[in-house]
Design a protein around this motif. Structure first.
Motif, PDB file in Angstrom:
ATOM      1  N   ALA A 224       0.825  -1.210   0.000  1.00 55.71           N
ATOM      2  CA  ALA A 224       0.000   0.000   0.000  1.00 55.71           C
ATOM      3  C   ALA A 224       0.860   1.260   0.000  1.00 55.71           C
ATOM      4  N   THR A 225       2.038   1.184   0.603  1.00 54.67           N
ATOM      5  CA  THR A 225       2.966   2.304   0.612  1.00 54.67           C
ATOM      6  C   THR A 225       4.360   1.778   0.307  1.00 54.67           C
ATOM      7  N   GLY A 226       5.263   2.695  -0.012  1.00 55.58           N
ATOM      8  CA  GLY A 226       6.645   2.299  -0.248  1.00 55.58           C
ATOM      9  C   GLY A 226       6.961   2.133  -1.718  1.00 55.58           C
ATOM     10  N   PRO A 227       8.088   1.527  -2.026  1.00 52.43           N
ATOM     11  CA  PRO A 227       8.531   1.396  -3.415  1.00 52.43           C
ATOM     12  C   PRO A 227       7.628   0.444  -4.197  1.00 52.43           C
ATOM     13  N   SER A 228       7.660   0.589  -5.519  1.00 53.89           N
ATOM     14  CA  SER A 228       6.878  -0.299  -6.373  1.00 53.89           C
ATOM     15  C   SER A 228       7.676  -0.619  -7.622  1.00 53.89           C
ATOM     16  N   LEU A 229       7.244  -1.661  -8.296  1.00 53.95           N
ATOM     17  CA  LEU A 229       7.863  -2.102  -9.535  1.00 53.95           C
ATOM     18  C   LEU A 229       6.749  -2.420 -10.527  1.00 53.95           C
ATOM     19  N   THR A 230       6.862  -1.891 -11.735  1.00 56.57           N
ATOM     20  CA  THR A 230       5.915  -2.211 -12.795  1.00 56.57           C
ATOM     21  C   THR A 230       6.639  -2.968 -13.896  1.00 56.57           C
ATOM     22  N   VAL A 231       6.100  -4.120 -14.231  1.00 55.99           N
ATOM     23  CA  VAL A 231       6.635  -4.948 -15.316  1.00 55.99           C
ATOM     24  C   VAL A 231       5.670  -4.848 -16.491  1.00 55.99           C
ATOM     25  N   SER A 232       6.191  -4.551 -17.684  1.00 53.77           N
ATOM     26  CA  SER A 232       5.351  -4.468 -18.880  1.00 53.77           C
ATOM     27  C   SER A 232       6.027  -5.205 -20.025  1.00 53.77           C
ATOM     28  N   TRP A 233       5.269  -5.508 -21.066  1.00 53.66           N
ATOM     29  CA  TRP A 233       5.808  -6.331 -22.149  1.00 53.66           C
ATOM     30  C   TRP A 233       5.024  -6.123 -23.438  1.00 53.66           C
ATOM     31  N   ASP A 234       5.707  -6.362 -24.554  1.00 57.68           N
ATOM     32  CA  ASP A 234       5.117  -6.393 -25.895  1.00 57.68           C
ATOM     33  C   ASP A 234       5.743  -7.562 -26.634  1.00 57.68           C
ATOM     34  N   GLY A 235       4.923  -8.333 -27.341  1.00 53.74           N
ATOM     35  CA  GLY A 235       5.446  -9.447 -28.116  1.00 53.74           C
ATOM     36  C   GLY A 235       5.502 -10.755 -27.366  1.00 53.74           C
ATOM     37  N   PHE A 236       5.450 -10.712 -26.051  1.00 54.89           N
ATOM     38  CA  PHE A 236       5.314 -11.932 -25.257  1.00 54.89           C
ATOM     39  C   PHE A 236       3.829 -12.263 -25.142  1.00 54.89           C
TER      40      PHE A 236
END
Length: 294
Positions: A224-236
């Protein structure tokens, strides 16, 4: 790190630092501007950071590839993660590495190929482009995938169940899993509620969760708080989620291909979910990781 280190290459922006190894073309560090490393440090519970999967994703039945009636031994996730790549380019903003077929690979996988991985960093995003080229004279059947393990929790001492994955679209379809390394039917009820998957260790008691046709092209990993990571992709085309009991990591894995179904034992070129690349042609896919610090 300096660019003349033959084993690794480090590159950075003010908000992100990445380090890539020649061995396996593997990402081994992903640090934000505060110095927090988002990658699992390859501890004994699972001694890898972010292996590259090629020319298969997952396992073949009996670890056997059949081509023109001949059997070859090819083990889980293929050989790229255990081979030393050649540096093609290194700069302050990234690098490119390549692996080509040789006598050793042809003993496991009887096809000609060039497999290139390009890393590029901009602001707080690392972009990784995977390109497979058929350098031979017959169709190249191949899969490729990413297998990064992220620290879970991202902040030491936080409870794991404070974290969730948030997809960019509703994910309502049943999931696949793996049993004995081979693919199960797409009949596993999804624990995803709309776009949100509440994370617990128990989710992975029966091994990986596999989205065969994810509606999403990105997913955010955060509490809910703190650092975050977003993973995204194209072609997979597929997405795997995995953790190991007692290990503080979560793998978020875009794939182009999956393990063999348990009942598949035919010619490799007939295996479901492969890329079938004509001679002289290439196929590419892109994987991105964006960090947001505190």
């Amino acid at each position: 790190m300096t660019s003349d280190d033959p084993h690794r290459h480090e590159f950075a922006t003010s908000g992100l630092t990445a380090c890539v190894l020649a061995q396996g073309a593997e990402l081994c560090a992903l640090r934000d501007g505060n110095g927090r490393d988002y990658l699992w440090p390859a501890e004994p519970a699972w001694p890898r950071h972010a292996p590259v999967l090629f020319p298969i994703v997952g396992r073949l039945r009996d670890d056997t590839l059949i081509h023109n009636g001949r059997s070859y031994r090819l083990t889980q996730h293929g050989f790229a993660r255990d081979r030393r790549f050649t540096w093609v380019e290194r700069s302050a903003a990234g690098c490119r590495l390549v692996l080509a077929d040789d006598a050793q690979t042809r003993g496991m996988y009887p096809f000609a190929f060039r497999f290139e991985i390009a890393y590029a960093i901009a602001e707080a995003t690392l972009e990784i482009t995977y390109t497979v080229t058929n350098t031979g004279e017959e169709v190249l059947p191949a899969s490729m995938g990413a297998h990064p393990a992220f620290r879970w929790p991202l902040v030491p001492g936080e409870p794991k169940d404070a974290y969730a994955l948030t997809f960019d679209a509703d994910e309502t379809a049943p999931l696949r899993g793996v049993a004995g390394g081979l693919l199960t039917e797409a009949n596993r009820p999804s624990p995803i509620s709309g776009r949100r998957l509440a994370l617990t260790e128990a989710l992975f008691d029966a091994d990986a969760l596999i989205l065969e046709h994810p509606a999403s092209r990105s997913v955010r990993f955060a509490a809910a708080t703190g650092p975050s990571l977003t993973v995204s992709w194209d072609g997979f085309e597929q997405l795997g989620l995995w953790s190991r009991a007692g290990a503080d990591f979560l793998c978020i894995e875009p794939w182009r291909g999956m393990a063999s179904p348990a009942d598949f034992a035919g010619e490799f070129v007939q295996k479901p979910w492969l890329m079938l690349i004509p001679p002289g042609e290439s196929r590419s896919a892109v994987h991105r990781m964006t960090v947001q610090s505190d």
